[in-house]
Design an enzyme around this catalytic site. Structure first.
Site, short mmCIF file in Angstrom:
data_model
loop_
_atom_site.label_atom_id
_atom_site.label_comp_id
_atom_site.label_asym_id
_atom_site.label_seq_id
_atom_site.Cartn_x
_atom_site.Cartn_y
_atom_site.Cartn_z
N LEU A 1 55.59 52.48 47.17
CA LEU A 1 56.09 52.13 45.84
C LEU A 1 57.16 51.06 45.91
O LEU A 1 57.27 50.22 45.01
CB LEU A 1 56.65 53.38 45.14
CG LEU A 1 55.64 54.44 44.73
CD1 LEU A 1 56.35 55.66 44.16
CD2 LEU A 1 54.65 53.88 43.72
N GLN B 1 67.16 48.78 50.18
CA GLN B 1 68.11 48.54 51.25
C GLN B 1 68.37 49.80 52.05
O GLN B 1 68.68 49.75 53.23
CB GLN B 1 69.42 48.01 50.65
CG GLN B 1 70.47 47.65 51.68
CD GLN B 1 71.73 47.10 51.05
OE1 GLN B 1 71.80 46.95 49.83
NE2 GLN B 1 72.73 46.80 51.85
N TYR B 2 68.22 50.94 51.42
CA TYR B 2 68.60 52.19 52.06
C TYR B 2 67.41 53.12 52.30
O TYR B 2 67.60 54.27 52.69
CB TYR B 2 69.67 52.90 51.22
CG TYR B 2 70.84 52.01 50.92
CD1 TYR B 2 71.73 51.63 51.93
CD2 TYR B 2 71.04 51.50 49.64
CE1 TYR B 2 72.79 50.79 51.66
CE2 TYR B 2 72.11 50.66 49.37
CZ TYR B 2 72.98 50.31 50.38
OH TYR B 2 74.03 49.47 50.12
N LYS C 1 62.65 53.44 52.22
CA LYS C 1 61.35 53.10 51.65
C LYS C 1 60.86 54.27 50.81
O LYS C 1 61.14 55.42 51.11
CB LYS C 1 60.36 52.80 52.79
CG LYS C 1 58.96 52.44 52.32
CD LYS C 1 58.07 52.02 53.48
CE LYS C 1 58.45 50.66 54.02
NZ LYS C 1 57.47 50.15 55.01
N LYS D 1 61.08 59.50 49.10
CA LYS D 1 62.01 58.51 49.63
C LYS D 1 62.32 58.86 51.08
O LYS D 1 62.65 60.00 51.41
CB LYS D 1 63.30 58.49 48.81
CG LYS D 1 64.28 57.40 49.24
CD LYS D 1 65.46 57.30 48.29
CE LYS D 1 66.38 56.15 48.69
NZ LYS D 1 67.52 56.01 47.75
N ASP E 1 75.34 51.68 41.07
CA ASP E 1 74.31 50.64 41.24
C ASP E 1 73.35 50.63 40.06
O ASP E 1 72.14 50.56 40.24
CB ASP E 1 73.56 50.87 42.56
CG ASP E 1 72.85 49.60 43.05
OD1 ASP E 1 73.21 48.50 42.58
OD2 ASP E 1 71.94 49.71 43.88
#
Length: 560
Positions: free
Chosen positions: A56, A60-61, A63, A79, A189
């Protein structure tokens, strides 16, 4: 077309908006054992009870993968987080826990709200280098505000959304932020790509990788002081509040940070570009701190998707953004005031009884139904293998024909036109010229692991004494075209290979009586590498032929 929800009304204190952390965390399943399988027919991996379908996104932190619960058939997002940090100068033996993993888990445990992506399950095996978060899947994907062929950082407007579409998004985000702040959570964020749209049009806040919590009662959540020291380097700079960009004075981790990034997000949705932009980080921070807020003219707005807006609506939008993007955090508008601002309550001629989103903007990912193929024996994969891991580029492109036992390969081989002294069975030959990776050095001598994961490709004739050299991260890969050799890279020295020759011989079952000679030597890594040193091995096996060219094949093994 997808129907967006009507404006979210303030919820009573007894509703989900004020659910406490203990009630939320009790809903989340925690699993301490991870099992990774591979289906050679569907070419898909299976993580515990979840069949991996697609990728998907890559953040940065971590996949994120799309997966299907094999028990219920429901789609979920998984995740993948790295348990350990990558630090310059550390060897493979020295591993440092990644504090953001526990931080994200503890924050998400506290969340249960219709405008926040929900955490269903935590797959946290102490023996695995990965931690997996099973999350709610939002099939419409992230909110988009600029054309697909434009980079967001270079977008110049206008937006592809109408003011009313943007208003609906903002109402849901405000509701979600109100809940998070009531739980003592600062997201840190907020941006369009972290706002996901469910199948029914509900907008949900996602990605808590840099979130901070001022809540007490959890020893796993870092202290506010520790968070403040790290926060300036985390997040998305274009959405940073001025207090994050300045080092001249101290600041507190407050909800005002999210209010600013919400303002940047609304500006993008309405005008199709960032309010503050620059060619470098320092210039960007200077712009955020000192540059006054500017807006496209009303005439420019009439040429885009917002062509139906009124001057009153345009004026109200500017007024709201000025209050959101206030340089002084103490003077920034509060969430409660955003909900009653004239822009949020205004309904102009661009509005309709039901607001339909643009399919090009909020399209739904199509997923094929579960396969009805016959029963197949699944292949068990090592959970810490870089080859087998869910975020491995090798596994994403892996050919299922590569997963065969030695018996399967021998039974499918027919000598036919091939010389008896040449390794040429079709089951062996050229599996995408991809290398195989393993979780430990012991797997090089494991017949089952080695037999199921091999890569064979043509090599130059023995007479060609050239070498193929390429880079792989921090390692220097050497594939010698000289007579057979075994090369190992290691930060600690050479490995003994006395037993390897026998293991390789019995596992590969080469055609004909072919002499195999293997030797080892150490290759130095790059001295200026910022990554961890990695152990790499390259085995080149020569199979002599009767022709003049002495045709041969090369087999390469890598532990990355």
């Amino acid at each position: 077309m997808v129907l967006l929800k009507e404006p979210v009304q303030p919820l009573p204190r007894s509703s989900l908006l004020y659910n406490n952390a203990s009630n939320s965390s009790s809903r989340i399943k925690e699993t301490r054992k991870v099992k990774l399988l591979y289906n050679p027919l569907t070419k898909r991996q299976i993580l515990n009870n979840f069949e991996i379908l697609a990728t998907l996104g890559n953040g940065q932190y971590g996949k994120v993968k799309l997966a299907r619960d094999l028990g219920t058939g429901a789609l979920v997002a998984i995740k993948i987080l790295n348990r350990f940090e990558k630090r310059s100068g550390y060897s493979l033996q020295l591993k440092v826990e990644n504090p953001r993993v526990n931080q994200e888990i503890e924050v998400m445990k506290r969340c249960h709200h219709e405008n926040v992506v929900e955490l269903y399950e935590i797959l946290n095996d102490p023996e695995s280098t990965k931690v997996y978060l099973v999350l709610e899947y939002c099939s419409r994907g992230p909110v988009k505000w600029c054309p697909e062929n434009k980079m967001e950082i270079k977008a110049v407007g206008p937006s592809i959304l109408t003011f009313q579409q943007s208003r609906k998004v903002v109402l849901d985000v405000v509701s979600g932020l109100e809940y998070l702040h009531s739980q003592g959570i600062t997201h840190r964020d907020i941006k369009p790509s972290n706002l996901l749209i469910s199948s029914n049009g509900t907008v949900k806040i996602s990605d808590f990788g840099v979130a901070m919590s001022t809540a007490t009662g959890s020893t796993n959540i870092q202290s506010s002081h520790e968070q403040l020291l790290k926060s300036r380097a985390l997040g998305t700079p274009a959405f940073f509040a001025p207090e994050l960009c300045s080092t001249e004075k101290e600041y507190s981790c407050s909800s005002a940070i999210d209010i600013w990034s919400l303002g940047v997000t609304i500006y993008c949705l309405l005008f199709g570009k960032l309010p503050f932009n620059a060619n470098s980080g320092l210039e960007l921070f200077d712009s955020i701190i000192n540059k006054p807020l500017e807006f496209p003219s009303y005439e420019e707005m009439l040429n885009g998707a917002t062509s139906g807006i009124t001057m009153e609506e345009y004026t109200d939008a500017k007024d709201l953004l000025k209050k959101l993007l206030q340089k002084d955090p103490d003077k920034r508008i509060k969430l409660a005031d955003i909900k009653v601002h004239p822009f949020m309550c205004h309904y102009g001629k661009s509005d309709a009884a039901s607001v339909l989103t643009n399919l090009e903007t909020f399209h739904e990912l199509k997923v094929s139904p579960p396969s009805s193929c016959k029963r197949v024996e699944l292949v068990s994969l090592p959970v810490n293998s870089s080859f087998a891991s869910l975020d491995s580029v090798y596994m994403e492109n892996f050919d299922h024909n590569n997963l065969r036992t030695g018996a399967d390969r021998n039974s499918t081989y027919s000598p036919s036109i091939y010389d008896a002294n040449t390794l040429s069975p079709s089951a062996y030959h050229n599996i995408g010229s991809r290398e195989s990776s393993y979780s430990s050095f012991s797997s090089f001598t494991s017949s089952t692991a080695f037999a199921s994961q091999i890569s064979i490709q043509d090599a130059p004739a023995i007479g060609d004494q050239q070498c193929l050299i390429g880079e792989s991260g921090s390692s220097l890969r050497v594939n010698s075209c000289e007579f057979p050799q075994y090369t190992t890279m290691s930060p600690v020295g050479e490995y003994p290979f006395e037993s390897t020759e026998a293991s390789l011989s019995s596992t590969l079952t080469p055609v004909g009586n072919v002499p195999q000679r293997i030797k080892a030597h150490l290759v130095e890594g790059k001295s200026n590498s910022k990554d961890d040193l990695r152990i790499e091995a390259d085995a080149s096996l020569v199979f002599e032929a009767s022709d003049a060219q002495r045709t041969r094949r090369r087999m390469s093994l890598y532990k990355l």
